[in-house]
Write a protein that holds these residues in place. Structure first.
Motif, PDB file in Angstrom:
ATOM      1  N   TYR A   7       1.690   1.488   6.320  1.00 35.78           N
ATOM      2  CA  TYR A   7       1.673   1.549   4.839  1.00 35.78           C
ATOM      3  C   TYR A   7       0.355   1.932   4.154  1.00 35.78           C
ATOM      4  O   TYR A   7      -0.796   1.677   4.962  1.00 35.78           O
ATOM      5  N   ASN A   8       0.257   2.295   2.967  1.00 32.02           N
ATOM      6  CA  ASN A   8      -0.910   2.546   2.177  1.00 32.02           C
ATOM      7  C   ASN A   8      -0.603   2.166   0.724  1.00 32.02           C
ATOM      8  O   ASN A   8      -1.316   2.517  -0.126  1.00 32.02           O
ATOM      9  N   GLU A   9       0.249   1.239   0.785  1.00 32.13           N
ATOM     10  CA  GLU A   9       0.696   0.518  -0.550  1.00 32.13           C
ATOM     11  C   GLU A   9      -0.435  -0.679  -0.919  1.00 32.13           C
ATOM     12  O   GLU A   9      -1.193  -1.176  -0.216  1.00 32.13           O
ATOM     13  N   CYS A  37      -3.427   0.590   9.887  1.00 30.16           N
ATOM     14  CA  CYS A  37      -3.468  -0.830  10.064  1.00 30.16           C
ATOM     15  C   CYS A  37      -4.545  -1.066  10.882  1.00 30.16           C
ATOM     16  O   CYS A  37      -5.233  -0.241  11.342  1.00 30.16           O
ATOM     17  N   ASP A  79       0.253   1.262  -8.274  1.00 29.92           N
ATOM     18  CA  ASP A  79       0.176   2.850  -7.826  1.00 29.92           C
ATOM     19  C   ASP A  79      -0.842   3.543  -8.357  1.00 29.92           C
ATOM     20  O   ASP A  79      -1.026   3.822  -9.581  1.00 29.92           O
ATOM     21  N   LYS A  86       3.094  -4.289  -7.439  1.00 31.12           N
ATOM     22  CA  LYS A  86       2.700  -3.115  -6.689  1.00 31.12           C
ATOM     23  C   LYS A  86       1.972  -2.195  -7.591  1.00 31.12           C
ATOM     24  O   LYS A  86       2.540  -1.748  -8.919  1.00 31.12           O
ATOM     25  N   ARG A 125      -2.057   6.048   5.523  1.00 28.96           N
ATOM     26  CA  ARG A 125      -1.162   4.872   5.992  1.00 28.96           C
ATOM     27  C   ARG A 125      -2.105   4.574   7.281  1.00 28.96           C
ATOM     28  O   ARG A 125      -2.505   5.448   7.958  1.00 28.96           O
ATOM     29  N   PHE A 157       6.624   1.457  10.969  1.00 29.79           N
ATOM     30  CA  PHE A 157       6.146   1.673   9.783  1.00 29.79           C
ATOM     31  C   PHE A 157       4.901   1.222   9.450  1.00 29.79           C
ATOM     32  O   PHE A 157       4.485  -0.017   9.360  1.00 29.79           O
ATOM     33  N   GLU A 168       4.290  -3.742  13.064  1.00 33.49           N
ATOM     34  CA  GLU A 168       4.773  -3.022  11.966  1.00 33.49           C
ATOM     35  C   GLU A 168       6.197  -2.285  12.516  1.00 33.49           C
ATOM     36  O   GLU A 168       6.451  -1.538  11.929  1.00 33.49           O
TER      37      GLU A 168
END
Length: 465
Positions: free
Chosen positions: A37-39, A63, A54, A52, A61, A35, A22
């Motif tokens: 993410y928690n998208e 991995c 939301d 995406k 966030r 980087f 990442e």
């Protein structure tokens, strides 16, 4: 793994994505950043489009966590553990929190229950009846690391954890293994990665290739037993960072990965994009070879006039004794550097499904069709008999590239890959091993870093987007 220092590389089988996968190199500062993410993204198959989504108050966030979908409550996505890394990648925090995404209401909920696994990454988790079964993983701090081979069960009715104590000899501690449920109700553990210290500041990694079956003893769900398995057939070559999904016929599908050659201060890897199937009913491995698009001659014989679908634009020889074809793709890094990916396409052959021994002839096959380039840590999903492969990473020399392409393969036909989203040169990131003096970022609710391994993590209440 070699000596600690500037050139140190983390074992990919341990899924040290925070340090490896990442990182992005800033075009202006050339400093290395991490980087995470928690998208949440949803891919619509019919519209062939990513969206995406939301949803308020998601997990922090991370991995190298695990996510499992179950049908309860109109559909739920359960997430456990994983890790966070500071911006300079020097500190790691391992989570031991449990979250559920209620798909019907599109709401996140943190489920707090005592007696669960310690903070970890690289573990594996599957849905088994009305429980989540979790195995293995690893925890690393600035001082030391530990790999696990413990087993936990989370009851989806009572929302309680219990630690299982199976009889028999089970797998040694490891992370990044295959974990899948068999049609007979057992759980298969295959492969994985672990490392151990051989002398001061020198670690040795191990790519495991053994297989074990975990199943209830005498049909009792409170008593389990390990059994060593010795499957027949064509086994995958030793590797780590492979990906797993369940095929429509209850076989376990196995894709890609990397075979690392470790030296004192370097880690070079050979990446794969091959397919294998494990049939638990027959306890047998099968190599997944594509038949290739059916030839025009064969189709005309059946009274169909359409052109062969998905044919390759490459100049290829005939079938039968056809030699492998090498496809060369070029990916442009942010600084304009061209990274070349070489992909060798094997001669089309049998699909990776069991075939009767009296099947003497093959259908005519077309030219080999390029599919996903070799990679590790890709994401797999199977829907309506179609395999989807998203992203992952590969290396070209000292350059590490994070992928965002999407491919699919009809597992019933096993003819040719289809590229849904090609590799976009504008979004490719290459990673460079450099020193960074950026201050590390503190994260609540995690285990790791300078904390003691058994220190309880704090509580989370949302995270940055």
């Amino acid at each position: 793994m070699g000596k600690k220092g500037k050139k140190e590389k983390k074992g990919r089988g341990a899924e040290k994505t925070a340090a490896k996968m990442e990182k992005k190199v800033s075009k202006r500062s050339r400093k290395e950043e991490t980087f995470l993410y928690n998208e949440l993204y949803v891919y619509n198959i019919r519209k062939d489009a990513w969206t995406k989504v939301d949803i308020p108050s998601p997990p922090p966030r991370r991995c190298a966590h695990q996510a499992v979908v179950v049908p309860q409550g109109g559909g739920q996505l359960w997430v456990f553990g994983g890790e966070f890394a500071s911006p300079n990648g020097e500190q790691f925090y391992h989570y031991k929190d449990l979250w559920v995404l209620h798909l019907a209401t599109k709401t996140w909920e943190q489920v707090k229950s005592t007696g669960g696994p310690s903070g970890r990454s690289g573990h594996r988790m599957v849905a088994w009846k009305r429980q989540l079964i979790l195995f293995g993983g690893f925890h690393e701090s600035t001082r030391d690391y530990i790999y696990y081979n413990d087993v936990y069960a989370f009851n989806l009715d009572t929302f309680t954890w219990s630690k299982l104590s199976p009889s028999g000899t089970g797998p040694t501690p490891r992370s990044g293994c295959q974990m899948s449920v068999t049609p007979q109700g057992g759980i298969i553990i295959y492969g994985g990665y672990s490392k151990q210290r051989v002398k001061k500041d020198v670690d040795k990694g191990t790519r495991h290739s053994d297989m074990f079956l975990l199943k209830p003893e005498d049909g009792r769900e409170d008593k389990w037993v390990w059994t060593r398995m010795n499957p027949s057939g064509v086994r995958p070559t030793p590797r780590s960072g492979f990906s797993v999904a369940m095929a429509p016929n209850h076989q376990t599908l196995f894709f890609g990965g990397v075979c690392d050659e470790e030296e004192e201060e370097s880690l070079a890897g050979e990446f794969f994009n091959d397919l294998y199937f494990y049939d638990a009913t027959r306890n047998r491995w099968f190599e997944g070879q594509l038949k290739g698009p059916k030839s025009e001659k064969k189709k005309r014989r059946r009274g169909r006039r359409e052109e062969p679908e998905g044919g390759s634009k490459l100049a290829c020889g005939g079938t039968g004794t056809q030699a492998p074809v090498e496809v060369v793709k070029e990916v442009v890094a942010e600084d304009g550097t061209v990274v070349t990916i070489k992909q060798v396409l094997a001669t089309p052959g049998l699909a990776g499904q069991p075939q009767s021994e009296d099947e003497d002839s093959l259908e005519e096959a077309g030219s080999p069709t390029p599919g996903p380039c070799p990679r590790s840590n890709a994401m797999l999903a199977v829907k309506h008999g179609v395999l989807y492969v998203y992203g992952g990473m590969f290396e070209a020399g000292d350059r590490q590239v994070t992928l965002s392409d999407l491919h699919c393969l009809d597992l019933h036909r096993m003819e040719a890959w289809k590229a849904l989203v090609e590799m976009d040169p504008e979004t490719q990131e290459w990673l460079e091993e450099t020193d960074s003096e950026e201050d590390s970022e503190e994260v609540e609710g995690a285990e790791g870093g300078d904390e003691d391994e058994d220190e309880d993590s704090g509580e989370e209440s949302g995270a940055e987007g």
